[in-house]
Design a protein around this motif. Structure first.
Motif, PDB file in Angstrom:
ATOM      1  N   GLY A  85       0.782  -1.237   0.000  1.00 40.80           N
ATOM      2  CA  GLY A  85       0.000   0.000   0.000  1.00 40.80           C
ATOM      3  C   GLY A  85       0.815   1.291   0.000  1.00 40.80           C
ATOM      4  O   GLY A  85       0.302   2.348  -0.344  1.00 40.80           O
ATOM      5  N   TYR A  86       2.086   1.242   0.405  1.00 47.62           N
ATOM      6  CA  TYR A  86       2.972   2.431   0.499  1.00 47.62           C
ATOM      7  C   TYR A  86       2.351   3.537   1.361  1.00 47.62           C
ATOM      8  O   TYR A  86       2.650   4.717   1.162  1.00 47.62           O
ATOM      9  CB  TYR A  86       3.337   2.973  -0.901  1.00 47.62           C
ATOM     10  CG  TYR A  86       4.167   1.987  -1.706  1.00 47.62           C
ATOM     11  CD1 TYR A  86       5.544   1.915  -1.541  1.00 47.62           C
ATOM     12  CD2 TYR A  86       3.565   1.087  -2.589  1.00 47.62           C
ATOM     13  CE1 TYR A  86       6.306   0.991  -2.251  1.00 47.62           C
ATOM     14  CE2 TYR A  86       4.310   0.157  -3.293  1.00 47.62           C
ATOM     15  CZ  TYR A  86       5.680   0.123  -3.122  1.00 47.62           C
ATOM     16  OH  TYR A  86       6.420  -0.794  -3.813  1.00 47.62           O
ATOM     17  N   GLU A  87       1.501   3.119   2.308  1.00 46.97           N
ATOM     18  CA  GLU A  87       0.875   4.123   3.172  1.00 46.97           C
ATOM     19  C   GLU A  87       1.933   4.688   4.108  1.00 46.97           C
ATOM     20  O   GLU A  87       2.672   3.926   4.740  1.00 46.97           O
ATOM     21  CB  GLU A  87      -0.269   3.469   3.960  1.00 46.97           C
ATOM     22  CG  GLU A  87      -1.379   4.430   4.231  1.00 46.97           C
ATOM     23  CD  GLU A  87      -2.595   3.751   4.833  1.00 46.97           C
ATOM     24  OE1 GLU A  87      -2.772   2.523   4.659  1.00 46.97           O
ATOM     25  OE2 GLU A  87      -3.369   4.468   5.497  1.00 46.97           O
ATOM     26  N   GLY A  88       2.016   6.014   4.190  1.00 53.92           N
ATOM     27  CA  GLY A  88       3.054   6.634   5.016  1.00 53.92           C
ATOM     28  C   GLY A  88       4.309   6.957   4.215  1.00 53.92           C
ATOM     29  O   GLY A  88       5.329   7.336   4.779  1.00 53.92           O
ATOM     30  N   VAL A  89       4.229   6.773   2.892  1.00 53.24           N
ATOM     31  CA  VAL A  89       5.382   7.114   2.029  1.00 53.24           C
ATOM     32  C   VAL A  89       4.937   8.202   1.052  1.00 53.24           C
ATOM     33  O   VAL A  89       4.498   7.916  -0.066  1.00 53.24           O
ATOM     34  CB  VAL A  89       5.900   5.873   1.253  1.00 53.24           C
ATOM     35  CG1 VAL A  89       7.130   6.221   0.420  1.00 53.24           C
ATOM     36  CG2 VAL A  89       6.206   4.734   2.190  1.00 53.24           C
ATOM     37  N   PRO A  90       5.015   9.471   1.461  1.00 52.79           N
ATOM     38  CA  PRO A  90       4.529  10.525   0.567  1.00 52.79           C
ATOM     39  C   PRO A  90       5.325  10.609  -0.733  1.00 52.79           C
ATOM     40  O   PRO A  90       4.826  11.132  -1.728  1.00 52.79           O
ATOM     41  CB  PRO A  90       4.683  11.807   1.404  1.00 52.79           C
ATOM     42  CG  PRO A  90       5.532  11.457   2.571  1.00 52.79           C
ATOM     43  CD  PRO A  90       5.482   9.981   2.766  1.00 52.79           C
ATOM     44  N   GLU A  91       6.546  10.069  -0.721  1.00 51.58           N
ATOM     45  CA  GLU A  91       7.379  10.154  -1.938  1.00 51.58           C
ATOM     46  C   GLU A  91       7.081   9.026  -2.926  1.00 51.58           C
ATOM     47  O   GLU A  91       7.754   8.897  -3.941  1.00 51.58           O
ATOM     48  CB  GLU A  91       8.874  10.029  -1.590  1.00 51.58           C
ATOM     49  CG  GLU A  91       9.391  10.940  -0.517  1.00 51.58           C
ATOM     50  CD  GLU A  91       9.344  10.294   0.867  1.00 51.58           C
ATOM     51  OE1 GLU A  91       8.419   9.487   1.125  1.00 51.58           O
ATOM     52  OE2 GLU A  91      10.203  10.614   1.704  1.00 51.58           O
ATOM     53  N   PHE A  92       6.066   8.180  -2.636  1.00 50.72           N
ATOM     54  CA  PHE A  92       5.863   7.000  -3.481  1.00 50.72           C
ATOM     55  C   PHE A  92       5.719   7.342  -4.965  1.00 50.72           C
ATOM     56  O   PHE A  92       6.403   6.755  -5.805  1.00 50.72           O
ATOM     57  CB  PHE A  92       4.659   6.180  -2.994  1.00 50.72           C
ATOM     58  CG  PHE A  92       4.299   5.046  -3.916  1.00 50.72           C
ATOM     59  CD1 PHE A  92       5.255   4.091  -4.278  1.00 50.72           C
ATOM     60  CD2 PHE A  92       3.018   4.922  -4.453  1.00 50.72           C
ATOM     61  CE1 PHE A  92       4.948   3.044  -5.146  1.00 50.72           C
ATOM     62  CE2 PHE A  92       2.698   3.881  -5.317  1.00 50.72           C
ATOM     63  CZ  PHE A  92       3.659   2.945  -5.662  1.00 50.72           C
ATOM     64  N   PHE A  93       4.849   8.304  -5.299  1.00 48.39           N
ATOM     65  CA  PHE A  93       4.610   8.586  -6.721  1.00 48.39           C
ATOM     66  C   PHE A  93       5.877   9.091  -7.417  1.00 48.39           C
ATOM     67  O   PHE A  93       6.197   8.673  -8.528  1.00 48.39           O
ATOM     68  CB  PHE A  93       3.492   9.625  -6.897  1.00 48.39           C
ATOM     69  CG  PHE A  93       2.119   9.107  -6.552  1.00 48.39           C
ATOM     70  CD1 PHE A  93       1.863   7.746  -6.493  1.00 48.39           C
ATOM     71  CD2 PHE A  93       1.071   9.996  -6.310  1.00 48.39           C
ATOM     72  CE1 PHE A  93       0.600   7.267  -6.180  1.00 48.39           C
ATOM     73  CE2 PHE A  93      -0.198   9.521  -6.000  1.00 48.39           C
ATOM     74  CZ  PHE A  93      -0.432   8.160  -5.920  1.00 48.39           C
TER      75      PHE A  93
END
Ligand SMILES: Nc1ncnc2c1ncn2[C@@H]1O[C@H](COP(=O)(O)OP(=O)(O)OP(=O)(O)O)[C@@H](O)[C@H]1O
Ligand SMILES: O=P(O)(O)O[C@H]1[C@H](OP(=O)(O)O)[C@@H](OP(=O)(O)O)[C@@H](O)[C@@H](O)[C@@H]1OP(=O)(O)O
Ligand SMILES: [Mg+2]
Ligand SMILES: [Mg+2]
Length: 392
Positions: free
Chosen positions: A298-306
């Motif tokens: 989910g990459y939740e908590g990773v604002p840099e994911f995109f």
């Protein structure tokens, strides 16, 4: 906007829940801003009518699992696979054969054990696979493999709502309550803190999550606890199972070096760009333990994911471009070699100098004397190609 992104098309195939949770529209906007076309893929329609694609991002876990018992899903997966095989230049995040092992805990936990053998810094708790019957049938194996109570029972299937239903078992009696196919693993006390590592290509991000509390080691008369993993280890999870009975200091997170080693080891074993690994720190030994690996989490908590995802895509596109260039160069070179050989043959026949008129690509026209030509095609395979590939 860099001109080389123009006309490049990123296709994606995600279910509605995943799109919503990721807020995937934000990624589409970012891509368009950088000049990419973005297309949502409809697997029910012919893929060749929807492309061409330079990149495809997907999470087809539901469909892959369904394809083992549903002929329609089987066909859709086959068509998708055939399409990407027909167009090998498409960058696929991630290839289906690399995703499959993570949908089966038997396979993914074997991978974790291999990682422990290769790098004795990354451990995983001992476990037993239960192929048939109830947990009772595994008692002998449990002792043989050195498992310790409490045990945690996880379904063999690693994806989908029922795959998150788990049981904490405190004694042999409790083993009768769980059925195959499942996996029994030693429960490791870790002060109720989970370190989720989210990987995007060569980058990774660590986020802290709540986790199961400590339990006394060894058999006890407690009744088994049935729980859903999403009720204990999501950012918003609030469960009595994650509240420690005793006050303790927060565990020290695994060092950057250990996390980096785990990520590198898994990346090369899995061949995936998008995956996550859950780490805990064993309270007793201080060892870092890997307890779960997930495909496209989910990459939740990773604002840099995109931005990390788009950077990774751009790095892959650039690397494909370089490899394609090297291939063209190699083809030109072999063609020139052939022409040269023909000329030499003709020269020796007619015993006269002969100029082909065309300049091979390694001749720098700004120099008066041409650079010596490489002697055979191994120059390209041994020097040019590896140099280009190693840069990426
Ligand atoms: N061996 C273990 N020892 C201690 N706690 C564990 C162990 N295995 C799992 N847990 C706890 O149970 C939770 C769920 O386990 P796991 O991560 O394997 O489930 P999952 O449903 O696959 O999770 P995810 O949602 O990350 O895919 C973990 O977050 C952790 O709190
Ligand atoms: O991606 P999906 O929606 O399918 O759900 C995944 C879920 O992400 P989300 O709950 O944030 O969506 C992941 O959570 P985090 O590791 O990121 O916490 C993890 O539970 C995966 O195992 C799930 O995959 P699945 O169980 O479905 O294979
Ligand atoms: Mg997990
Ligand atoms: Mg999981």
């Amino acid at each position: 906007m860099p001109s080389w992104t123009k006309g490049k098309c990123i296709g994606y195939c995600l279910n509605d829940k995943k799109k919503k949770k990721l807020n995937f529209q934000g990624f589409e906007d970012l891509c368009r801003k950088r000049g990419y076309e973005v297309t949502e893929i409809d697997l029910a329609k012919p893929l060749c009518e929807q492309g061409p694609f330079d990149v495809i991002i997907h999470k087809l876990s539901d469909l892959i699992l369904e394809s083992s018992y549903n002929s329609q899903s089987h066909q859709l997966i086959q068509d998708f696979q055939a399409y990407v095989e027909t167009y090998p230049s498409i960058i696929l995040l991630d290839p289906l054969p690399a995703v499959r092992p993570l949908l089966d805990r038997f396979e993914s936990y074997r991978l974790l054990q291999d990682l422990q053998y290769q790098d004795n810094c990354i451990f995983s708790p001992p476990y037993v696979e239960l192929n048939s019957g109830t947990g009772r049938d595994a008692v002998a194996q449990i002792w043989e493999h050195g498992l310790t109570f409490p045990l945690i029972c996880k379904t063999r299937v690693a994806h989908g709502p029922s795959s998150h239903e788990m049981v904490l078992i405190f004694n042999e009696e409790g083993l009768g309550e769980v059925n195959a196919p499942c996996l029994l693993q030693s429960f490791v006390n870790h002060d109720a803190v989970l370190f989720k590592v989210f990987v995007v290509g060569s980058s990774h991000f660590v986020v802290c999550r709540p986790s199961l509390k400590n339990f006394p080691r060894g058999q006890s008369a407690r009744r088994s606890i049935f729980f859903n993993s999403h009720d204990v280890s999501k950012p918003e999870s609030c469960s009595h199972l994650t509240e420690l009975d005793e006050a303790t200091l927060e565990p020290t997170p695994p060092s950057n070096s250990i996390v980096g080693r785990a990520v590198r080891g898994l990346r090369s074993a899995l061949g995936l760009s998008l995956f996550g690994v859950d780490l805990i720190v064993d309270k007793q030994t201080g060892r870092c333990m890997a307890i779960d690996v997930n495909t496209f989490p989910g990459y939740e908590g990773v604002p840099e994911f995109f931005s990390a995802l788009l950077n990774h895509i751009e790095m892959l596109l650039e690397s494909h471009k370089q490899v394609a260039k090297a291939r063209v160069l190699m083809a030109e070179y072999s063609l020139h070699q052939r022409v040269l050989h023909q000329d030499v043959a003709q020269e020796s026949t007619h015993e006269q100098a002969h100029d082909t008129g065309s300049k091979p690509p390694w001749v720098d026209s700004s120099l008066e004397t041409p650079k010596p030509a490489p002697t055979d095609s191994s120059f390209f395979t041994l020097t040019v190609l590896p140099a280009v590939i190693s840069q990426h």
